[in-house]
Design a protein around this motif. Sequence first.
Motif, PDB file in Angstrom:
ATOM      1  N   UNK A  19       0.839  -1.210   0.000  1.00 53.35           N
ATOM      2  CA  UNK A  19       0.000   0.000   0.000  1.00 53.35           C
ATOM      3  C   UNK A  19       0.866   1.248   0.000  1.00 53.35           C
ATOM      4  N   UNK A  20       1.916   1.247   0.806  1.00 54.30           N
ATOM      5  CA  UNK A  20       2.804   2.406   0.883  1.00 54.30           C
ATOM      6  C   UNK A  20       3.475   2.686  -0.462  1.00 54.30           C
ATOM      7  N   UNK A  21       3.916   1.623  -1.146  1.00 51.02           N
ATOM      8  CA  UNK A  21       4.600   1.776  -2.429  1.00 51.02           C
ATOM      9  C   UNK A  21       3.668   2.333  -3.499  1.00 51.02           C
ATOM     10  N   UNK A  22       2.490   1.740  -3.635  1.00 52.62           N
ATOM     11  CA  UNK A  22       1.615   2.122  -4.740  1.00 52.62           C
ATOM     12  C   UNK A  22       0.794   3.380  -4.465  1.00 52.62           C
ATOM     13  N   UNK A  23       0.659   3.749  -3.201  1.00 51.62           N
ATOM     14  CA  UNK A  23       0.016   5.032  -2.892  1.00 51.62           C
ATOM     15  C   UNK A  23       1.010   6.180  -2.909  1.00 51.62           C
ATOM     16  N   UNK A  24       2.290   5.839  -2.736  1.00 49.23           N
ATOM     17  CA  UNK A  24       3.302   6.883  -2.591  1.00 49.23           C
ATOM     18  C   UNK A  24       4.085   7.213  -3.842  1.00 49.23           C
ATOM     19  N   UNK A  25       3.759   6.562  -4.959  1.00 47.01           N
ATOM     20  CA  UNK A  25       4.466   6.834  -6.223  1.00 47.01           C
ATOM     21  C   UNK A  25       3.464   7.091  -7.345  1.00 47.01           C
ATOM     22  N   UNK A  26       3.854   7.839  -8.381  1.00 42.14           N
ATOM     23  CA  UNK A  26       2.928   8.161  -9.475  1.00 42.14           C
ATOM     24  C   UNK A  26       2.561   6.926 -10.296  1.00 42.14           C
ATOM     25  N   UNK A  27       1.320   6.863 -10.742  1.00 42.90           N
ATOM     26  CA  UNK A  27       0.866   5.724 -11.538  1.00 42.90           C
ATOM     27  C   UNK A  27       1.665   5.597 -12.826  1.00 42.90           C
ATOM     28  N   UNK A  60     -11.147   4.130 -14.521  1.00 42.01           N
ATOM     29  CA  UNK A  60     -11.534   4.492 -15.892  1.00 42.01           C
ATOM     30  C   UNK A  60     -10.695   5.669 -16.383  1.00 42.01           C
ATOM     31  N   UNK A  61     -10.537   6.661 -15.521  1.00 42.09           N
ATOM     32  CA  UNK A  61      -9.758   7.845 -15.922  1.00 42.09           C
ATOM     33  C   UNK A  61      -8.269   7.516 -16.026  1.00 42.09           C
ATOM     34  N   UNK A  62      -7.783   6.652 -15.148  1.00 48.80           N
ATOM     35  CA  UNK A  62      -6.372   6.283 -15.185  1.00 48.80           C
ATOM     36  C   UNK A  62      -6.024   5.448 -16.410  1.00 48.80           C
ATOM     37  N   UNK A  80      -2.850  -3.533 -17.443  1.00 49.99           N
ATOM     38  CA  UNK A  80      -3.916  -3.939 -16.529  1.00 49.99           C
ATOM     39  C   UNK A  80      -3.333  -4.248 -15.149  1.00 49.99           C
ATOM     40  N   UNK A  81      -2.198  -4.944 -15.123  1.00 53.01           N
ATOM     41  CA  UNK A  81      -1.531  -5.237 -13.855  1.00 53.01           C
ATOM     42  C   UNK A  81      -1.152  -3.943 -13.132  1.00 53.01           C
ATOM     43  N   UNK A  82      -0.574  -3.001 -13.884  1.00 56.12           N
ATOM     44  CA  UNK A  82      -0.141  -1.745 -13.280  1.00 56.12           C
ATOM     45  C   UNK A  82      -1.299  -0.949 -12.702  1.00 56.12           C
ATOM     46  N   UNK A  83      -2.364  -0.810 -13.464  1.00 61.97           N
ATOM     47  CA  UNK A  83      -3.535  -0.056 -12.998  1.00 61.97           C
ATOM     48  C   UNK A  83      -4.174  -0.768 -11.800  1.00 61.97           C
ATOM     49  N   UNK A  84      -4.249  -2.106 -11.878  1.00 65.49           N
ATOM     50  CA  UNK A  84      -4.857  -2.871 -10.790  1.00 65.49           C
ATOM     51  C   UNK A  84      -4.042  -2.773  -9.509  1.00 65.49           C
ATOM     52  N   UNK A  85      -2.728  -2.882  -9.623  1.00 62.14           N
ATOM     53  CA  UNK A  85      -1.873  -2.794  -8.437  1.00 62.14           C
ATOM     54  C   UNK A  85      -2.053  -1.434  -7.760  1.00 62.14           C
ATOM     55  N   UNK A  86      -2.087  -0.381  -8.569  1.00 64.63           N
ATOM     56  CA  UNK A  86      -2.268   0.964  -8.022  1.00 64.63           C
ATOM     57  C   UNK A  86      -3.635   1.102  -7.363  1.00 64.63           C
ATOM     58  N   UNK A  87      -4.679   0.653  -8.063  1.00 62.40           N
ATOM     59  CA  UNK A  87      -6.042   0.790  -7.546  1.00 62.40           C
ATOM     60  C   UNK A  87      -6.255  -0.037  -6.286  1.00 62.40           C
ATOM     61  N   UNK A  88      -5.593  -1.196  -6.200  1.00 65.74           N
ATOM     62  CA  UNK A  88      -5.780  -2.066  -5.033  1.00 65.74           C
ATOM     63  C   UNK A  88      -5.343  -1.388  -3.744  1.00 65.74           C
ATOM     64  N   UNK A  89      -4.330  -0.530  -3.835  1.00 70.32           N
ATOM     65  CA  UNK A  89      -3.853   0.151  -2.634  1.00 70.32           C
ATOM     66  C   UNK A  89      -4.893   1.129  -2.097  1.00 70.32           C
ATOM     67  N   UNK A  90      -5.674   1.714  -2.992  1.00 69.35           N
ATOM     68  CA  UNK A  90      -6.736   2.638  -2.574  1.00 69.35           C
ATOM     69  C   UNK A  90      -7.998   1.880  -2.175  1.00 69.35           C
ATOM     70  N   UNK A  91      -8.326   0.838  -2.926  1.00 70.82           N
ATOM     71  CA  UNK A  91      -9.518   0.040  -2.603  1.00 70.82           C
ATOM     72  C   UNK A  91      -9.373  -0.652  -1.254  1.00 70.82           C
ATOM     73  N   UNK A  92      -8.162  -1.077  -0.934  1.00 73.56           N
ATOM     74  CA  UNK A  92      -7.947  -1.751   0.350  1.00 73.56           C
ATOM     75  C   UNK A  92      -8.237  -0.807   1.511  1.00 73.56           C
ATOM     76  N   UNK A  93      -7.893   0.466   1.335  1.00 77.42           N
ATOM     77  CA  UNK A  93      -8.180   1.453   2.380  1.00 77.42           C
ATOM     78  C   UNK A  93      -9.681   1.689   2.493  1.00 77.42           C
TER      79      UNK A  93
END
Length: 220
Positions: A58-66, A159-161, A94-107
């Motif tokens: 979560x820290x990695x994917x929330x703390x760096x640009x998509x 969708x926007x990402x 798809x993997x990249x967008x999903x990994x990024x989104x998962x960090x926000x969805x988990x919160x």
Amino acid sequence: MFDTSFFVGLFPIMFRYVDVTLGISLASLVLALAIAFIIAAAYYLEIPVLKSICHGWVSLFRGTPLLAQLFWICYGLPQIIIPMQKLSIMTLIILGVAFNASSYMSETLRGALSSVNKGQMEACLACGMTRWQGFCRIVLPQAMRVAVPGLSNNFVDIIKQSSLAFTLGVTEIMAVAKMEGATNLKFLESFTAVMIVYWLIVTFFNYVQKLLEKVLSRMY
């Protein structure tokens, strides 16, 4: 001067690539939800090692640009993880967008889980359920009702990402807008049209969200 005929003519072209945008978005949503579920469960059930790994994720994917994450996953990681070289650029995006989104969805899920009275889990344990059974059968269904608005907003962000896919060579509606604008030197018309297309897509899914919330409200 704004070229109305060119502007109107862009929509049929862009709508031919809406399936690419939605394909990336929906696939990313499913994978992101699966990962977010694991992360939220690790926190809620206090699983020591997994919880630490999830915290780092979560820290990695929330703390760096998509965008940086997409280039890292598409061009960086395949250099050391050989099997990734066989994956298509679409799959990697798809993997990249999903990994990024998962960090926000988990919160979002963690917040929803914390809204469920702790007595619910205690009652499950008293009835002979394991913590995992209580989590899946009792706590999570209640939390999902609370999480729907937040998860819907996360999906809108996905969708926007997905528009960043054009930076990696995937032809979707943002790429069409850029190419048509550059070819005809009519950037105002092109980017106005693509904004309207994204707005229509997001508006539709916001409407679906409202319907889903009404259905869940009737269930309780």
